[in-house]
Design an enzyme around this catalytic site. Structure first.
Site, PDB file in Angstrom:
ATOM      1  N   ALA A  11       0.830  -1.206   0.000  1.00  0.00           N
ATOM      2  CA  ALA A  11       0.000   0.000   0.000  1.00  0.00           C
ATOM      3  C   ALA A  11       0.863   1.254   0.000  1.00  0.00           C
ATOM      4  O   ALA A  11       1.849   1.354   0.719  1.00  0.00           O
ATOM      5  CB  ALA A  11      -0.913   0.000   1.221  1.00  0.00           C
ATOM      6  N   CYS A  12       0.500   2.223  -0.824  1.00  0.00           N
ATOM      7  CA  CYS A  12       1.237   3.487  -0.917  1.00  0.00           C
ATOM      8  C   CYS A  12       0.956   4.338   0.325  1.00  0.00           C
ATOM      9  O   CYS A  12      -0.174   4.426   0.785  1.00  0.00           O
ATOM     10  CB  CYS A  12       0.808   4.230  -2.179  1.00  0.00           C
ATOM     11  SG  CYS A  12       1.611   5.828  -2.389  1.00  0.00           S
ATOM     12  N   HIS A  13       1.981   4.956   0.846  1.00  0.00           N
ATOM     13  CA  HIS A  13       1.805   5.770   2.057  1.00  0.00           C
ATOM     14  C   HIS A  13       0.838   6.928   1.831  1.00  0.00           C
ATOM     15  O   HIS A  13       0.141   7.355   2.745  1.00  0.00           O
ATOM     16  CB  HIS A  13       3.160   6.319   2.520  1.00  0.00           C
ATOM     17  CG  HIS A  13       4.075   5.254   3.031  1.00  0.00           C
ATOM     18  ND1 HIS A  13       3.759   4.425   4.077  1.00  0.00           N
ATOM     19  CD2 HIS A  13       5.318   4.875   2.619  1.00  0.00           C
ATOM     20  CE1 HIS A  13       4.755   3.597   4.308  1.00  0.00           C
ATOM     21  NE2 HIS A  13       5.715   3.835   3.439  1.00  0.00           N
TER      22      HIS A  13
ATOM     23  N   CYS B  93      -0.487   4.165  -6.929  1.00  0.00           N
ATOM     24  CA  CYS B  93       0.892   4.411  -7.323  1.00  0.00           C
ATOM     25  C   CYS B  93       1.601   3.093  -7.557  1.00  0.00           C
ATOM     26  O   CYS B  93       1.157   2.044  -7.101  1.00  0.00           O
ATOM     27  CB  CYS B  93       1.628   5.223  -6.265  1.00  0.00           C
ATOM     28  SG  CYS B  93       1.774   4.369  -4.688  1.00  0.00           S
TER      29      CYS B  93
END
Length: 231
Positions: A159-161, A166
């Site tokens: 998971a993208c921060h 992304c």
């Protein structure tokens, strides 16, 4: 002193993991990757135990490595899961190779040159149960393919921060372009996966890809789907 740590979370339960053959000082495993509880364990060479330092402080219930009462249920569960790996690894590995090859064949037959295996699937040096793929069509971003797959649970990466769609930095650092990483999906099979389930998966992905390519204007935004770890 230079020491080495090997994260064997993805490998344990799928291929042989031998700390002596790997010449490692520390090695970690994660229970839920081999059908155990969601907890982990660390191997440490006996002569390096002095390097193990606590990061939480308080009571000394766990030999002063961490405070708090021991999680007996998960410890027993992890031990039992590891025992089953020891007893059945070769049997499981053979089935993973067999069903993984069937998945690769069905993907190639169904999608032909419209999709790509991101990494080689024809070498003994890869995990037999995990496949990273992407579809060539720019409309088939990974999260959209999964979003419109009714029966498929898979992963697009970590998971993208920022919470936005992304590309996985892991895939990019492994040599993929940003465009390929954005379209990637990680497919995993388990020790009990059947050919019938693979047929359902491939048909589901085909239906999703067909939907995206026939209705491109409906899918310009969205949220990440299927984030997390796969077996």
């Amino acid at each position: 002193m230079v020491t080495s740590l090997q994260d064997a979370s993805q490998a344990f339960g799928k291929v042989s993991v031998d700390v002596k053959a790997l010449h490692v000082d520390f090695l970690t495993v994660t229970g839920h990757k081999f059908y155990g509880p969601r907890c982990g364990a660390v191997f440490c060479r006996k002569d390096l135990l002095g390097l193990m330092k606590p990061i939480f402080f308080g009571g000394g219930q766990e030999r002063n490595y961490r405070p708090g009462t021991e999680n007996t249920v998960d410890i027993v569960g992890l031990g039992k899961a590891a025992e089953l790996v020891h007893l059945h690894l070769e049997e499981w590995r053979i089935n993973l190779v067999r069903i993984g090859q069937y998945l690769a064949e069905r993907m190639q037959k169904t999608f032909g040159d419209t999709f790509v295996f991101n990494f080689s699937v024809k070498t003994d040096s890869v995990l037999p149960n995990t496949f990273s793929v992407h579809f060539i069509d720019p409309r088939c971003k990974g999260y959209l393919v999964l979003q419109h797959a009714a029966r498929t649970e898979a992963s697009t990466g970590a998971a993208c921060h920022s919470g936005k769609n992304c590309a996985s930095s892991i895939l990019i650092n492994s040599g993929l372009t940003k465009t390929a990483a954005e379209k990637s999906i990680r497919l995993s099979v388990g020790k009990d996966t059947t050919k019938e389930e693979i047929d359902i998966l491939v048909a589901d992905l085909a239906k999703s890809v067909r939907h995206l390519t026939e209705n491109p204007d409906q899918h310009t935004t969205g949220t990440l789907a299927g984030q997390g770890d796969g077996l």
